[in-house]
Scaffold this active site. Structure first.
Site, PDB file in Angstrom:
ATOM      1  N   GLU A 170      31.193  40.499  34.883  1.00 20.19           N
ATOM      2  CA  GLU A 170      31.857  39.191  35.087  1.00 20.19           C
ATOM      3  C   GLU A 170      33.216  39.172  34.377  1.00 20.19           C
ATOM      4  OE1 GLU A 170      30.802  37.211  37.259  1.00 20.19           O
ATOM      5  OE2 GLU A 170      28.664  37.665  37.445  1.00 20.19           O
TER       6      GLU A 170
HETATM    7  C1  LIG Z   1      25.301  47.294  35.568  1.00 28.16           C
HETATM    8  C2  LIG Z   1      26.535  46.818  36.229  1.00 28.16           C
HETATM    9  C3  LIG Z   1      26.452  45.898  37.250  1.00 28.16           C
HETATM   10  C4  LIG Z   1      27.606  45.455  37.884  1.00 28.16           C
HETATM   11  N1  LIG Z   1      27.492  44.549  38.903  1.00 28.16           N
HETATM   12  C5  LIG Z   1      28.591  44.185  39.579  1.00 28.16           C
HETATM   13  C6  LIG Z   1      28.481  43.312  40.712  1.00 28.16           C
HETATM   14  O1  LIG Z   1      27.391  42.885  41.082  1.00 28.16           O
HETATM   15  N2  LIG Z   1      29.613  42.984  41.387  1.00 28.16           N
HETATM   16  C7  LIG Z   1      30.830  43.469  41.011  1.00 28.16           C
HETATM   17  O2  LIG Z   1      31.826  43.154  41.638  1.00 28.16           O
HETATM   18  N3  LIG Z   1      30.959  44.264  39.916  1.00 28.16           N
HETATM   19  C8  LIG Z   1      29.880  44.659  39.216  1.00 28.16           C
HETATM   20  N4  LIG Z   1      30.011  45.504  38.140  1.00 28.16           N
HETATM   21  C9  LIG Z   1      31.350  45.967  37.767  1.00 28.16           C
HETATM   22  C10 LIG Z   1      31.856  45.292  36.508  1.00 28.16           C
HETATM   23  O3  LIG Z   1      32.273  43.970  36.811  1.00 28.16           O
HETATM   24  C11 LIG Z   1      33.008  46.144  35.919  1.00 28.16           C
HETATM   25  O4  LIG Z   1      32.418  47.329  35.396  1.00 28.16           O
HETATM   26  C12 LIG Z   1      33.762  45.409  34.843  1.00 28.16           C
HETATM   27  O5  LIG Z   1      34.481  44.304  35.371  1.00 28.16           O
HETATM   28  C13 LIG Z   1      34.763  46.301  34.110  1.00 28.16           C
HETATM   29  O6  LIG Z   1      35.577  47.000  35.021  1.00 28.16           O
HETATM   30  P1  LIG Z   1      35.672  48.576  34.925  1.00 28.16           P
HETATM   31  O7  LIG Z   1      34.293  49.151  34.830  1.00 28.16           O
HETATM   32  O8  LIG Z   1      36.507  49.028  36.055  1.00 28.16           O
HETATM   33  O9  LIG Z   1      36.377  48.867  33.540  1.00 28.16           O
HETATM   34  P2  LIG Z   1      37.916  49.106  33.298  1.00 28.16           P
HETATM   35  O10 LIG Z   1      38.710  48.083  34.034  1.00 28.16           O
HETATM   36  O11 LIG Z   1      38.235  50.539  33.507  1.00 28.16           O
HETATM   37  O12 LIG Z   1      37.997  48.767  31.741  1.00 28.16           O
HETATM   38  C14 LIG Z   1      37.824  49.729  30.683  1.00 28.16           C
HETATM   39  C15 LIG Z   1      38.275  49.091  29.377  1.00 28.16           C
HETATM   40  O13 LIG Z   1      39.672  48.748  29.455  1.00 28.16           O
HETATM   41  C16 LIG Z   1      39.859  47.366  29.209  1.00 28.16           C
HETATM   42  N5  LIG Z   1      40.898  46.875  30.123  1.00 28.16           N
HETATM   43  C17 LIG Z   1      41.000  47.064  31.443  1.00 28.16           C
HETATM   44  N6  LIG Z   1      42.069  46.434  31.934  1.00 28.16           N
HETATM   45  C18 LIG Z   1      42.671  45.828  30.898  1.00 28.16           C
HETATM   46  C19 LIG Z   1      43.836  45.006  30.761  1.00 28.16           C
HETATM   47  N7  LIG Z   1      44.593  44.643  31.777  1.00 28.16           N
HETATM   48  N8  LIG Z   1      44.155  44.568  29.523  1.00 28.16           N
HETATM   49  C20 LIG Z   1      43.394  44.864  28.458  1.00 28.16           C
HETATM   50  N9  LIG Z   1      42.290  45.640  28.521  1.00 28.16           N
HETATM   51  C21 LIG Z   1      41.925  46.113  29.724  1.00 28.16           C
HETATM   52  C22 LIG Z   1      38.504  46.713  29.494  1.00 28.16           C
HETATM   53  O14 LIG Z   1      38.335  45.531  28.740  1.00 28.16           O
HETATM   54  C23 LIG Z   1      37.531  47.803  29.041  1.00 28.16           C
HETATM   55  O15 LIG Z   1      37.347  47.708  27.666  1.00 28.16           O
HETATM   56  C24 LIG Z   1      28.875  45.954  37.491  1.00 28.16           C
HETATM   57  C25 LIG Z   1      28.953  46.877  36.438  1.00 28.16           C
HETATM   58  C26 LIG Z   1      27.805  47.305  35.820  1.00 28.16           C
HETATM   59  C27 LIG Z   1      27.938  48.326  34.701  1.00 28.16           C
END
Ligand SMILES: Cc1cc2nc3c(=O)[nH]c(=O)nc-3n(C[C@H](O)[C@H](O)[C@H](O)COP(=O)(O)OP(=O)(O)OC[C@H]3O[C@@H](n4cnc5c(N)ncnc54)[C@H](O)[C@@H]3O)c2cc1C
Length: 381
Positions: A196
């Site tokens: 989220e």
């Molecule tokens: C078990 C599970 C269930 C999920 N279910 C869903 C679902 O039902 N629907 C859905 O749409 N998604 C789902 N997700 C995806 C989830 O919403 C994302 O994993 C999450 O939003 C983080 O994105 P990312 O994994 O791409 O991390 P990244 O964006 O790669 O982030 C990595 C790190 O960098 C930081 N970061 C990234 N961008 C910035 C920025 N601009 N400024 C500062 N810091 C930053 C983040 O805070 C984090 O610490 C799920 C993920 C998991 C693990």
């Protein structure tokens, strides 16, 4: 669906927690969706998806709140049953302090969640009464409280993780075992800080949304910030205020904490203007101040409205406020000494001391003991 092969799935993921929930990628390749299956209007999906995130955030806070309550109840029960040195571990101050802090976290999380949920519901009812259709009113109602949804998501998910960690500690070695509920609680709570929108993104978003509203002229941040600069140039009052009314000192402190937020964010905004978005360290400091104020205020207002001065709930609101003030001092000071210099820095640091001052310090140990005794005797939250 005209071509079912255009819908494919990635492999099932092996995860740290929430293992009962399936997680896999879903691919839509050249998929054609019949017009009659279209949900909402064409090209409006992104807006709906963003609003779904706001709803998701406040709902996730409620889920984390329930997790906190269950961890606390298991911990109270276990600590009453587990004997060491011939007595229940719930007689030890070290364990009582943990239980009191966990209970306080639950009370505060409830206060913030109930407050924001009521605000959202009232707004939806108002929009529906004004003729808007229910679905549109729901989206708009939650959007209006998007800042609060982000605050709650961050605060309650951070706390759920911390509560699970303390739960393991209350269980000692047994907490590390898959045979007790703490092991899964700890693993399962970890995801809530990620999905989220990660907690970092939500922290940046909450402050960013406030700044955008100020830039658009929907919210006046600059004139109260300037009024505070003027106040800081004046001589502080040395009168001792009358805080005999229930929660009056706590409410005065919260009013002053809002001045801290305006002082720090107003000065940072004046310094960086549109470039403020690039100052993530400062935005995170501002978000910590904002989150602590919203949650502390919710707890104080809840205690004032529903409970008596000698209640355990009042003690929890006071305990939480004391700790919120300390966290705000750390976050604000870090910001001030990073972006302000010379006289401006000295003036803001003196303002920080003035706006975080208690007239009557709460007795933290006595309040903690009051909360612990109440729930240990009751056996549940
Ligand atoms: C078990 C599970 C269930 C999920 N279910 C869903 C679902 O039902 N629907 C859905 O749409 N998604 C789902 N997700 C995806 C989830 O919403 C994302 O994993 C999450 O939003 C983080 O994105 P990312 O994994 O791409 O991390 P990244 O964006 O790669 O982030 C990595 C790190 O960098 C930081 N970061 C990234 N961008 C910035 C920025 N601009 N400024 C500062 N810091 C930053 C983040 O805070 C984090 O610490 C799920 C993920 C998991 C693990």
């Amino acid at each position: 669906m005209e071509n079912p092969e255009s819908l494919t799935f990635g492999e099932e993921e092996h995860k740290l927690g929430i293992r009962a929930s399936s997680t896999r990628q879903v691919f839509f390749n050249d998929m054609k969706v019949p017009v009659e299956n279209l949900l909402g209007e064409r090209n409006n999906g992104f807006k709906i998806a963003l609003n779904a995130l706001n709803v998701g955030r406040i709902k996730l806070a409620a889920a984390c709140l329930d997790a906190q309550r269950r961890i606390l109840n298991h911990s109270i029960q276990y600590s009453n049953e587990r004997k060491q040195f011939g007595v229940s571990i719930s007689t030890f101050g070290a364990i009582r302090k943990k239980l009191a802090e966990m209970a306080t976290g639950v009370f505060v999380s409830e206060a913030g969640s109930y407050r924001a949920a009521k605000n959202v519901q009232d707004k939806i009812d108002e929009l529906v009464a004004g003729g808007m259709d229910h679905q549109a009113a729901e989206l708009k109602g939650v959007e209006e409280f998007a800042v609060e949804c982000s605050i709650l998501k961050v605060f309650v998910s951070d706390l759920a993780q911390h509560t699970a960690d303390e739960g393991i500690q209350v269980y000692g070695g047994m907490g590390f075992s898959e045979d007790t509920p703490m092991e899964a609680a700890w693993r399962d709570s970890r995801i809530s800080r990620i999905y989220e929108g990660t907690n970092e993104i939500n922290r940046l978003l909450a402050v960013g949304m406030l700044i955008k509203r100020a830039m658009k002229g929907e919210l006046d941040l600059l004139s109260p910030a300037m009024a505070i600069s003027k106040e800081l140039m004046g001589i502080p009052s040395f009168e001792v205020p009358d805080y005999s009314a229930f929660m009056s000192e706590e409410k005065a402190i919260i009013a002053n904490l809002k001045k801290v937020f305006l002082m720090v964010s107003g000065a940072a905004l004046q310094k960086y203007m549109m470039d403020i978005e690039k100052q993530q360290h400062l935005l995170l400091n501002a978000s910590e101040i904002l989150n602590q104020i919203y949650m502390a205020e919710s707890a104080v207002l809840r205690a004032e409205k529903h409970f008596s001065p000698d209640s355990v709930e009042a003690a929890m609101a006071q305990l939480n406020l004391y700790k919120a003030v300390e966290k705000i001092i750390v976050a604000a000071k870090e910001g001030i000494i990073s972006f302000a210099e010379g006289d401006e820095q000295r003036m803001m640091l003196s303002g920080l001391r003035r706006f975080t001052k208690y007239t009557n310090h709460p007795n933290v140990v006595a309040l903690t003991e009051k909360v612990a005794a109440h729930y240990i005797e009751k056996g549940t939250y």
